[in-house]
Design a protein around this motif. Structure first.
Motif, PDB file in Angstrom:
ATOM      1  N   SER A   1       0.900  -1.282  -0.203  1.00 34.26           N
ATOM      2  CA  SER A   1       0.035  -0.080  -0.041  1.00 34.26           C
ATOM      3  C   SER A   1       0.962   1.233   0.009  1.00 34.26           C
ATOM      4  O   SER A   1       0.622   2.130  -0.738  1.00 34.26           O
ATOM      5  N   LEU A   2       1.857   1.303   0.828  1.00 32.15           N
ATOM      6  CA  LEU A   2       2.900   2.352   0.911  1.00 32.15           C
ATOM      7  C   LEU A   2       3.589   2.581  -0.461  1.00 32.15           C
ATOM      8  O   LEU A   2       3.620   3.632  -0.852  1.00 32.15           O
ATOM      9  N   LEU A   3       4.040   1.632  -0.898  1.00 27.78           N
ATOM     10  CA  LEU A   3       4.583   1.452  -2.402  1.00 27.78           C
ATOM     11  C   LEU A   3       3.632   2.042  -3.454  1.00 27.78           C
ATOM     12  O   LEU A   3       4.000   2.963  -4.089  1.00 27.78           O
ATOM     13  N   ASP A   4       2.409   1.597  -3.338  1.00 26.99           N
ATOM     14  CA  ASP A   4       1.390   2.157  -4.391  1.00 26.99           C
ATOM     15  C   ASP A   4       1.074   3.892  -4.168  1.00 26.99           C
ATOM     16  O   ASP A   4       1.093   4.363  -5.244  1.00 26.99           O
ATOM     17  N   VAL A   5       1.179   4.141  -2.833  1.00 27.56           N
ATOM     18  CA  VAL A   5       0.830   5.544  -2.399  1.00 27.56           C
ATOM     19  C   VAL A   5       2.113   6.475  -3.109  1.00 27.56           C
ATOM     20  O   VAL A   5       2.066   7.488  -3.746  1.00 27.56           O
ATOM     21  N   TYR A   6       3.253   5.918  -2.862  1.00 26.09           N
ATOM     22  CA  TYR A   6       4.507   6.569  -3.251  1.00 26.09           C
ATOM     23  C   TYR A   6       4.622   6.894  -4.528  1.00 26.09           C
ATOM     24  O   TYR A   6       4.782   7.831  -5.254  1.00 26.09           O
ATOM     25  N   ALA A   7       4.369   5.637  -5.195  1.00 27.19           N
ATOM     26  CA  ALA A   7       4.389   5.805  -6.835  1.00 27.19           C
ATOM     27  C   ALA A   7       3.324   6.686  -7.325  1.00 27.19           C
ATOM     28  O   ALA A   7       3.626   7.343  -8.409  1.00 27.19           O
ATOM     29  N   SER A   8       2.000   6.673  -6.689  1.00 23.09           N
ATOM     30  CA  SER A   8       1.126   7.512  -7.470  1.00 23.09           C
ATOM     31  C   SER A   8       1.401   8.896  -6.977  1.00 23.09           C
ATOM     32  O   SER A   8       1.299  10.041  -7.917  1.00 23.09           O
ATOM     33  N   PHE A   9       2.181   9.288  -5.898  1.00 24.12           N
ATOM     34  CA  PHE A   9       2.724  10.759  -5.600  1.00 24.12           C
ATOM     35  C   PHE A   9       3.758  11.186  -6.603  1.00 24.12           C
ATOM     36  O   PHE A   9       3.805  12.145  -7.172  1.00 24.12           O
ATOM     37  N   LEU A  10       4.724   9.984  -6.861  1.00 25.50           N
ATOM     38  CA  LEU A  10       5.536  10.562  -7.909  1.00 25.50           C
ATOM     39  C   LEU A  10       5.079  10.626  -9.279  1.00 25.50           C
ATOM     40  O   LEU A  10       5.523  11.842 -10.019  1.00 25.50           O
ATOM     41  N   ALA A  11       3.856  10.040  -9.778  1.00 29.82           N
ATOM     42  CA  ALA A  11       3.375  10.112 -10.956  1.00 29.82           C
ATOM     43  C   ALA A  11       2.738  11.477 -11.154  1.00 29.82           C
ATOM     44  O   ALA A  11       2.628  12.078 -11.900  1.00 29.82           O
ATOM     45  N   LEU A  12       1.885  11.734 -10.004  1.00 28.95           N
ATOM     46  CA  LEU A  12       1.246  13.322  -9.963  1.00 28.95           C
ATOM     47  C   LEU A  12       2.275  14.124  -9.839  1.00 28.95           C
ATOM     48  O   LEU A  12       2.063  15.282 -10.673  1.00 28.95           O
ATOM     49  N   ASN A  13       3.498  14.245  -9.422  1.00 26.99           N
ATOM     50  CA  ASN A  13       4.275  15.359  -9.589  1.00 26.99           C
ATOM     51  C   ASN A  13       4.868  15.516 -10.744  1.00 26.99           C
ATOM     52  O   ASN A  13       5.177  16.572 -11.290  1.00 26.99           O
ATOM     53  N   ALA A  14       5.156  14.316 -11.467  1.00 22.27           N
ATOM     54  CA  ALA A  14       5.744  14.393 -12.842  1.00 22.27           C
ATOM     55  C   ALA A  14       4.677  15.074 -13.679  1.00 22.27           C
ATOM     56  O   ALA A  14       5.230  15.888 -14.438  1.00 22.27           O
ATOM     57  N   ALA A  15       3.452  14.461 -13.627  1.00 17.88           N
ATOM     58  CA  ALA A  15       2.443  15.264 -14.464  1.00 17.88           C
ATOM     59  C   ALA A  15       2.332  16.516 -14.100  1.00 17.88           C
ATOM     60  O   ALA A  15       1.998  17.443 -15.051  1.00 17.88           O
ATOM     61  N   GLU A  16       2.347  16.964 -12.926  1.00 16.35           N
ATOM     62  CA  GLU A  16       2.133  18.505 -12.615  1.00 16.35           C
ATOM     63  C   GLU A  16       3.327  19.400 -12.939  1.00 16.35           C
ATOM     64  O   GLU A  16       3.331  20.427 -13.581  1.00 16.35           O
ATOM     65  N   ALA A  17       4.440  18.742 -12.994  1.00 15.71           N
ATOM     66  CA  ALA A  17       5.789  19.311 -13.569  1.00 15.71           C
ATOM     67  C   ALA A  17       5.678  19.524 -15.099  1.00 15.71           C
ATOM     68  O   ALA A  17       6.281  20.732 -15.404  1.00 15.71           O
ATOM     69  N   GLU A  18       5.100  18.668 -15.787  1.00 16.92           N
ATOM     70  CA  GLU A  18       4.719  18.400 -17.063  1.00 16.92           C
ATOM     71  C   GLU A  18       3.784  19.528 -17.489  1.00 16.92           C
ATOM     72  O   GLU A  18       4.153  20.550 -18.681  1.00 16.92           O
ATOM     73  N   ASP A  19       2.828  19.945 -16.749  1.00 14.54           N
ATOM     74  CA  ASP A  19       1.812  20.899 -16.995  1.00 14.54           C
ATOM     75  C   ASP A  19       2.245  22.065 -16.755  1.00 14.54           C
ATOM     76  O   ASP A  19       1.992  22.924 -17.502  1.00 14.54           O
ATOM     77  N   SER A  20       3.154  22.182 -15.751  1.00 10.10           N
ATOM     78  CA  SER A  20       3.867  23.675 -15.392  1.00 10.10           C
ATOM     79  C   SER A  20       4.810  23.903 -16.434  1.00 10.10           C
ATOM     80  O   SER A  20       4.738  25.193 -17.027  1.00 10.10           O
ATOM     81  N   GLU A  21       5.432  23.034 -17.056  1.00 12.07           N
ATOM     82  CA  GLU A  21       6.233  23.730 -18.258  1.00 12.07           C
ATOM     83  C   GLU A  21       5.657  23.859 -19.451  1.00 12.07           C
ATOM     84  O   GLU A  21       5.890  24.877 -20.213  1.00 12.07           O
ATOM     85  N   GLU A  22       4.584  23.170 -19.789  1.00 14.60           N
ATOM     86  CA  GLU A  22       3.667  23.464 -20.744  1.00 14.60           C
ATOM     87  C   GLU A  22       3.062  24.938 -20.921  1.00 14.60           C
ATOM     88  O   GLU A  22       3.041  25.766 -21.564  1.00 14.60           O
ATOM     89  N   SER A  23       2.571  25.086 -19.491  1.00 12.64           N
ATOM     90  CA  SER A  23       2.073  26.450 -19.316  1.00 12.64           C
ATOM     91  C   SER A  23       3.242  27.577 -19.279  1.00 12.64           C
ATOM     92  O   SER A  23       2.752  28.722 -19.764  1.00 12.64           O
ATOM     93  N   THR A  24       4.395  27.550 -18.885  1.00 18.25           N
ATOM     94  CA  THR A  24       5.286  28.313 -18.819  1.00 18.25           C
ATOM     95  C   THR A  24       5.642  28.563 -20.327  1.00 18.25           C
ATOM     96  O   THR A  24       6.106  29.651 -20.965  1.00 18.25           O
TER      97      THR A  24
END
Length: 153
Positions: free
Chosen positions: A105-128
């Protein structure tokens, strides 16, 4: 489709385990005994029919005197590209105070946070990029047409 990937991962894990066992000159029975698992269960892992838990992989790694991390990567528990993130995952997997289910469960949550942060970083780059493009247009000179009316008369 995910099943196919899991199957291949487990199969390569089994092949790798068998290769390590043979090079260590251990019989299936000897390794099973040293790792604290049943002979049939270990056989199923080697044949790619079962996917062992992180705890079982750790026991097998200890018996074979190889890195548990290598087995985690081959089993698909850890990604080889994790870099620094792998240390968090290894800490979770190595924590004896957690059950296997809690670890997963912890590994799944950790992986989902990493994926979310990567997606947000990508969106941030696109908006920049879009903002920089808008600013470039704002800096362009604005031209207007003017009509001059002359009064001849």
């Amino acid at each position: 489709m995910a099943m196919g990937k899991v199957g291949k991962t487990v199969e390569s894990l089994g092949d790798y385990l068998k290769e390590q066992r043979v090079s260590s000159r251990l019989s299936l029975r000897q390794l099973a005994e040293q790792a604290g698992v049943s002979n049939p269960y270990l056989s199923q892992i080697e044949r790619g029919l079962r996917k062992p838990s992180a705890e079982v992989l750790q026991q097998i790694a200890k018996a074979l005197r190889i890195s548990a991390e290598q087995l985690y990567v081959r089993a698909g528990i850890l990604s080889p590209d994790d870099g620094v993130g792998g240390s968090v995952e290894l800490a979770i997997l190595g924590d004896t105070g957690l059950t296997e289910r809690q670890k997963q469960s912890l590994l799944d949550v950790y992986a989902s946070f990493l994926a979310l942060n990567a997606a947000e970083a990508e969106d941030s780059e696109e908006s920049t990029d879009a903002t920089e493009e808008e600013l470039a247009h704002e800096d362009a000179p604005i031209t207007t047409e003017t009509n001059t009316v002359t009064n001849e008369g």
